[in-house]
Write a protein that holds these residues in place. Structure first.
Motif, mmCIF file in Angstrom:
data_model
loop_
_atom_site.group_PDB
_atom_site.id
_atom_site.type_symbol
_atom_site.label_atom_id
_atom_site.label_comp_id
_atom_site.label_asym_id
_atom_site.label_seq_id
_atom_site.Cartn_x
_atom_site.Cartn_y
_atom_site.Cartn_z
ATOM 1 N N GLY A 67 -6.183 -4.706 -22.287
ATOM 2 C CA GLY A 67 -4.912 -4.961 -22.539
ATOM 3 C C GLY A 67 -4.248 -5.834 -21.423
ATOM 4 N N PRO A 68 -2.659 -5.921 -21.521
ATOM 5 C CA PRO A 68 -2.037 -6.520 -20.514
ATOM 6 C C PRO A 68 -1.982 -5.591 -19.391
ATOM 7 C CG PRO A 68 -0.724 -6.098 -22.508
ATOM 8 C CD PRO A 68 -2.151 -5.856 -22.638
ATOM 9 N N ILE A 69 -1.947 -6.207 -18.138
ATOM 10 C CA ILE A 69 -1.545 -5.279 -17.005
ATOM 11 C C ILE A 69 -0.587 -5.466 -16.214
ATOM 12 C CG2 ILE A 69 -2.626 -4.557 -14.776
ATOM 13 C CD1 ILE A 69 -5.041 -5.494 -15.641
ATOM 14 N N PHE A 70 0.464 -4.474 -15.973
ATOM 15 C CA PHE A 70 1.775 -4.856 -15.289
ATOM 16 C C PHE A 70 1.440 -4.455 -13.877
ATOM 17 C CE2 PHE A 70 2.583 -3.894 -19.603
ATOM 18 C CZ PHE A 70 3.710 -4.420 -20.037
ATOM 19 N N TYR A 124 1.523 -18.297 -2.589
ATOM 20 C CA TYR A 124 0.695 -16.794 -2.688
ATOM 21 C C TYR A 124 1.548 -15.906 -2.974
ATOM 22 C CZ TYR A 124 -2.609 -19.672 -0.677
ATOM 23 O OH TYR A 124 -3.573 -20.806 -0.390
ATOM 24 N N ARG A 125 1.408 -15.056 -3.907
ATOM 25 C CA ARG A 125 2.444 -13.875 -4.695
ATOM 26 C C ARG A 125 1.334 -12.576 -4.426
ATOM 27 N NH1 ARG A 125 6.097 -17.257 -8.049
ATOM 28 N NH2 ARG A 125 5.465 -19.573 -7.498
ATOM 29 N N TYR A 126 2.498 -11.727 -3.627
ATOM 30 C CA TYR A 126 1.512 -10.472 -3.478
ATOM 31 C C TYR A 126 2.274 -9.383 -4.397
ATOM 32 C CZ TYR A 126 0.479 -13.236 0.386
ATOM 33 O OH TYR A 126 0.203 -14.079 1.459
ATOM 34 N N THR A 127 1.310 -8.495 -5.047
ATOM 35 C CA THR A 127 1.509 -7.542 -5.974
ATOM 36 C C THR A 127 0.934 -6.089 -5.652
ATOM 37 O OG1 THR A 127 -0.336 -7.877 -7.417
ATOM 38 C CG2 THR A 127 1.594 -9.248 -7.910
ATOM 39 N N VAL A 128 1.413 -4.898 -6.178
ATOM 40 C CA VAL A 128 1.142 -3.715 -5.906
ATOM 41 C C VAL A 128 1.009 -3.048 -7.567
ATOM 42 C CG1 VAL A 128 1.760 -1.518 -5.066
ATOM 43 C CG2 VAL A 128 2.168 -3.587 -3.921
ATOM 44 N N GLY A 129 0.088 -2.239 -7.667
ATOM 45 C CA GLY A 129 0.028 -1.497 -8.793
ATOM 46 C C GLY A 129 -0.954 -2.101 -9.882
ATOM 47 N N ASP A 177 -3.736 -1.477 -0.643
ATOM 48 C CA ASP A 177 -4.105 -1.908 -2.162
ATOM 49 C C ASP A 177 -3.248 -3.099 -2.603
ATOM 50 O OD1 ASP A 177 -6.182 -0.133 -2.272
ATOM 51 O OD2 ASP A 177 -4.793 1.222 -3.070
ATOM 52 N N VAL A 178 -2.855 -3.758 -1.592
ATOM 53 C CA VAL A 178 -1.758 -5.165 -2.065
ATOM 54 C C VAL A 178 -3.030 -6.124 -2.585
ATOM 55 C CG1 VAL A 178 -0.371 -6.897 -1.113
ATOM 56 C CG2 VAL A 178 0.030 -4.497 -0.294
ATOM 57 N N GLU A 179 -2.460 -6.764 -3.574
ATOM 58 C CA GLU A 179 -3.389 -7.961 -4.232
ATOM 59 C C GLU A 179 -2.529 -9.133 -3.922
ATOM 60 O OE1 GLU A 179 -6.028 -6.171 -7.686
ATOM 61 O OE2 GLU A 179 -3.838 -5.987 -8.061
#
Ligand SMILES: [Zn+2]
Length: 380
Positions: free
Chosen positions: A294-297, A330-335, A320-322
């Protein structure tokens, strides 16, 4: 005064182990025939979920699993007790396996319980002291109550009487060890390659297993009563994962058993059959694999024009930054959350770490989608 039938039955029960201990298990040439038994069907829906019934999930998984096995081992005779939505009596299921001299009998079911309960368990035929195990067997055995003349067919067996079970489990199961070995392989695949919670290999008096004369297992592939797990079980990818896990367990089991009879079984390369390399900590939540379908937030914390190395030093100590790229930045996400509310609570934590502008973003199959769309998909 005891009825003749009861005396005869007791006689059989008491003497059967004596006979069986002198009858060696026939040596066969490996695993040639298997029977796949999709639980319930037709007027027997099995456990009822908010999105689906057990009978439909069990059938889909069974067909997928059988297809994988057939593709990898074209010489194996794969027989189904049902291939569509029809009612099949429990005794008939066992009879199909017995008359075809199957080398393995695999029953596929879906569990039900309290909302919080989740995970997979695989049963072999045997006595149990556990209330929960007995309840599972009673629930599955209750299918016979939908059959005509079940009293005659099952010799007055009553799915709800404990006495019936005591008598049933007096007869020793010649195939217990092999059944346990296969069950353990299935549970291992579920936990290590699909990320399901491993509730273990269990024993309980299941009528359908009791009536077969070969190694046999009954797999509870997850809980329909757990919202996350139900969503996993009704999804195409979830069913692929479960089916492929059972297929891989079968492959290992067949190779081992065949080897004992001097045959070297070789599995063909097959398409599909997805698997994961699960980190041990991932396997403790029902949503661990749901995140792949499913979708991931996620929570976006920063944007740069030159790509930063993904090390904690660059992100206020965060691990665990992506990163993903969009619009030349470049956009960085967590979780990785399966719901907006879960992601929102991660965002709150990140704000406390100084990322005051952090916001929730959503992805589907690796592509960015709007949070609104993702929320709608989750609800459906
Ligand atoms: Zn069932």
């Amino acid at each position: 005064m005891m009825k003749f039938k009861q005396i005869l039955f007791l006689y059989i029960v008491l003497t059967f182990p004596l006979f069986t201990s002198f009858v060696p298990v026939p040596i066969k040439s490996g695993i040639q025939t298997i029977v796949i038994d999709a639980g319930h069907g037709g007027k027997d829906g099995g456990c009822v979920g908010s999105l689906a019934n057990e009978k439909d999930i069990a059938l889909s998984i069974s067909l997928k699993m059988g297809a994988y096995i057939k593709e990898a081992f074209p010489d194996v005779n794969v027989i189904y007790t049902r291939k569509e939505d029809v009612f099949v009596e429990l005794a008939e299921r066992a009879h199909i396996a017995n008359k075809n001299k199957a080398d393995l009998f695999i029953c596929v079911h879906v569990n039900s319980g309290q909302k919080a309960a989740f995970g997979t368990e695989t049963y072999v035929m045997g006595p149990t002291k556990s209330e929960a195990n007995l309840r599972a067997a009673q629930r599955e055995n209750a299918s016979i109550l939908l059959e005509d003349n079940y009293q005659e067919r099952y010799e007055d067996f009553d799915p709800n009487s404990t006495e019936s079970y005591i008598i049933m489990t007096l007869i020793q199961n010649a195939y217990l060890e092999q059944s346990r070995e296969f069950a353990a392989k299935i549970q291992k695949q579920f936990s290590e390659r699909v990320g399901r919670r491993d509730r273990g290999v269990k024993e309980a008096p299941f009528l359908v297993l009791h009536q077969t004369t070969m190694p046999s297992v009954l797999i509870e592939t997850g809980f329909i009563t757990n919202e996350e797990e139900q969503r996993f079980l009704v999804s195409e990818i979830g069913q692929d994962y479960i089916a492929s896990a059972i297929y891989r367990a079968f492959k290992e089991y067949k190779i081992e058993i065949d080897e004992k009879t001097g045959i070297t079984a070789v599995a063909k390369e097959i398409k599909g059959a997805p698997a994961k390399e699960i980190q041990s900590h991932e396997a403790i939540k029902p949503s661990s694999v749901a995140t792949t379908m499913g979708p991931i937030f996620k929570v976006q914390i920063a944007t740069t024009s030159d790509q930063l190395e993904l090390i904690p030093d660059n992100f206020r100590g965060l691990k665990d930054v992506e990163v993903y790229e969009a619009g030349g930045l470049y956009r960085y996400t967590v979780g990785k959350a399966t719901s907006f509310s879960e992601a929102a609570s991660i965002r709150e934590e990140l704000k406390e770490k100084g990322y005051i502008d952090a916001f929730v973003v959503a992805f589907l199959d690796g592509k960015r989608i709007s949070v609104g769309e993702a929320t709608r998909l989750v609800k459906n």
